[in-house]
Motif scaffolding. Sequence first.
Motif, mmCIF file in Angstrom:
data_model
loop_
_atom_site.group_PDB
_atom_site.id
_atom_site.type_symbol
_atom_site.label_atom_id
_atom_site.label_comp_id
_atom_site.label_asym_id
_atom_site.label_seq_id
_atom_site.Cartn_x
_atom_site.Cartn_y
_atom_site.Cartn_z
ATOM 1 N N ARG A 201 -51.115 -79.879 31.979
ATOM 2 C CA ARG A 201 -50.325 -81.082 32.541
ATOM 3 C C ARG A 201 -49.499 -81.498 31.414
ATOM 4 N NH1 ARG A 201 -54.995 -83.078 34.994
ATOM 5 N NH2 ARG A 201 -55.684 -83.742 32.827
ATOM 6 N N ARG B 211 -45.059 -84.739 37.034
ATOM 7 C CA ARG B 211 -46.490 -84.532 37.372
ATOM 8 C C ARG B 211 -47.036 -83.394 37.870
ATOM 9 N NH1 ARG B 211 -46.448 -90.032 40.454
ATOM 10 N NH2 ARG B 211 -46.814 -91.383 39.050
ATOM 11 N N LYS C 132 -49.606 -81.592 39.617
ATOM 12 C CA LYS C 132 -50.657 -82.098 40.526
ATOM 13 C C LYS C 132 -51.182 -80.902 41.050
ATOM 14 C CE LYS C 132 -47.722 -84.082 42.992
ATOM 15 N NZ LYS C 132 -46.724 -84.498 43.971
ATOM 16 N N TYR D 136 -48.799 -87.378 30.562
ATOM 17 C CA TYR D 136 -50.078 -87.020 31.746
ATOM 18 C C TYR D 136 -51.230 -86.236 31.145
ATOM 19 C CZ TYR D 136 -46.179 -88.547 34.590
ATOM 20 O OH TYR D 136 -44.976 -89.264 35.175
ATOM 21 N N VAL E 80 -52.920 -87.837 36.204
ATOM 22 C CA VAL E 80 -51.278 -88.057 36.436
ATOM 23 C C VAL E 80 -51.315 -89.286 37.098
ATOM 24 C CG1 VAL E 80 -50.465 -85.675 37.082
ATOM 25 C CG2 VAL E 80 -52.133 -86.756 38.814
#
Lengths: 126, 565
Positions: free
Chosen positions: B304, B324, B326, B69, B73
């Motif tokens: 990430r 992921r 976020k 990622y 994402v």
Amino acid sequence: MIAKVGLDGHDRGARVIARAFRDAGFEVVYSGLHNAPEEIVQAAVQEDVDVLGISILSGAHNTLVPRVLEGLREHDALDDTLVIVGGVIPEDDEEELLDQGVARVFGPGTPIEETIEFVRENASER
Amino acid sequence: MFDDGELEKIRQGRGRWEDETLSPYVEDGERKQRFATVSNHEVERLYTPEDVADLDYLEDLGFPGEPPYTRGVYPTMYRGQTWTMRQFAGFGTAEETNERFHYLVEQGQTGLSTAFDMPSLMGLDSDHPMSAGEVGKEGVAVDTLRDMEILFDGIDLDEVSTSFTINPSAPVIYAMYVALADQQDVPREELRGTLQNDMFKEFIAQKEWVIPPEPSLKVVTDTVEFAVDETPKFHPISVSGYHIREAGSTAPQEAAFTLADGFAYVEDCISRGLDVDDFAPLLSFFFNSHNSVFEEVAKFRSSRRIYARIMDDWYDAERDESRRLKFHTQTAGQSLTAQQPLNNVVRTTLQALAGVLGGTQSLHTNSYDEALALPSEEAVRVALRTQQIIAEESGVADTVDPLGGSYAVEKLTDEMEEEILDYLDEIKEMGDGSMRDGVLRGIQDGFFQREIQEASYEYQQRVERGEETVVGVNRYEVDEDTSPDILEVSEEARERQIERLEQVKAERDGDAVEEALDLLAEAVEEGENVMPYVVDAVKEYASMGEIMEVFEEHYGSYQETTAAI
């Protein structure tokens, strides 16, 4: 003494100033966080401080700073204590605080040297 | 990313360039002896393929929407939909904030964001002596479920997602939101929103706390467990670096301490017996975006990559959603100046740009007058327009990870990654191989606080020496009168709030409140998950202060050691 009063947790400025004063040769007490105005008064009187720097960025200065001044006055300590304030203080409020006995309000971006100079010139001689 | 033969040619070419073309330009030196980011990370004059020679495209960058990622994402990023423009707001009483919510909903906004006042944030009722001067000042005051009923009056909880910026008292607000859903007959599993609820960064940086670190972590894990079981669309923690940065850390410290905190929560949840793939998708993050644009982009990209790899390597996360990272981004409030406040529009724009180029999921842009007072309406509008201009006029949102492949940004991303990983190793070592214990230990020993204080003091000294330029403060100053229109909150808010609290206390069933609080106290004593009991207590209109006192009585209160100065 560098003091944080009320619930405000923004202590970056207070810590930087405390450290800078220490490095400049002052003896510095830092109050830590979340103190009632009366607790600051008690500590200042007990430590017999020459200068009380109050750091406040929460917007509660109109309520809390006068209570510190009042407390110092009750202990006959206001005349011997140079009270300065640092933080986000709107101009109208600054006037008000100066009227009530604060010696100077230092806003954001003030060079540390300027604050130290002010204290050197205005703190009572011992 | 280049074969050896090609790299050799580039190396030779660079040598030739330095001799023939560069040397006359550097004979008398450059503008500065040393060029560095705001985190004091030195940057080079020029980056070439040599700097990214070790990068493996498929392994280290890959494609957006796939591990690790680095490039984002989601596969289409802002081409699918732009980031969520989530401006944080709240003031005065619940009625005033409710009016604001209705306005926002009518304007089509579906993400609400609630700012609480200091007493609510610290778990105190409005009539507590320490609340004097603070009620309704920096956000809305909430004492009992009655305030929440008013706050969300006329708003269907199954149609909005609500973000609550609250920490030590987060379980109470979460319980109130659940109780409200029950009242509205909205199934709990449909509730959407986010609690900040990140206690580690409170002890490290923001400094709002009630009970000590270890029991605080226990209660946070209770909320995660409750979310997994009852409200699976609700994010129980937003692991936050924002406040760490505001307190004065560098960019790598911000990222490292935040990721460490995140992994510590993960470990605590796993040791509770939760399945990583059940709760990890509910975790979200919150970062700062500061002045050095490329450094910030490098921070987002490397974070990430690290998160995706560690969630797999250390915690065996299998689902993509669990790996992921976020995040929400807010521009750096601390970078704003009281001097020449309009300059802050430009600072905020650049910081917001960095957040977007770094692939943020949502963004708050600060108002230009925030170094002077609470923001005015005009300043709030300019802040939102800043995001809309970036999204819809600048074109930067039209290509996924447009800086990917830049020799400079890839190199900075690698260097940032290395610095973050060094910190993560150090923290893990402090916990004898446990991130959870390492973070707790670091808080207890003042490790994080010291690292941050050192960085912020060094930064301030660079400013004082003129090595860091702050436009309008230590360069390009003007004499000016900065007295903007200022939003004032009157003391009347406190009086009205106390009146309502007294009325609620008079009308509620006192015995039922007492019983609910007793049951909560027993649950705390037994180490059970407290959430169901907090929900029952708020339904009887037990107040925030009464509930937090139950915790404090059992666990004690927390005092920070301040000897570190």
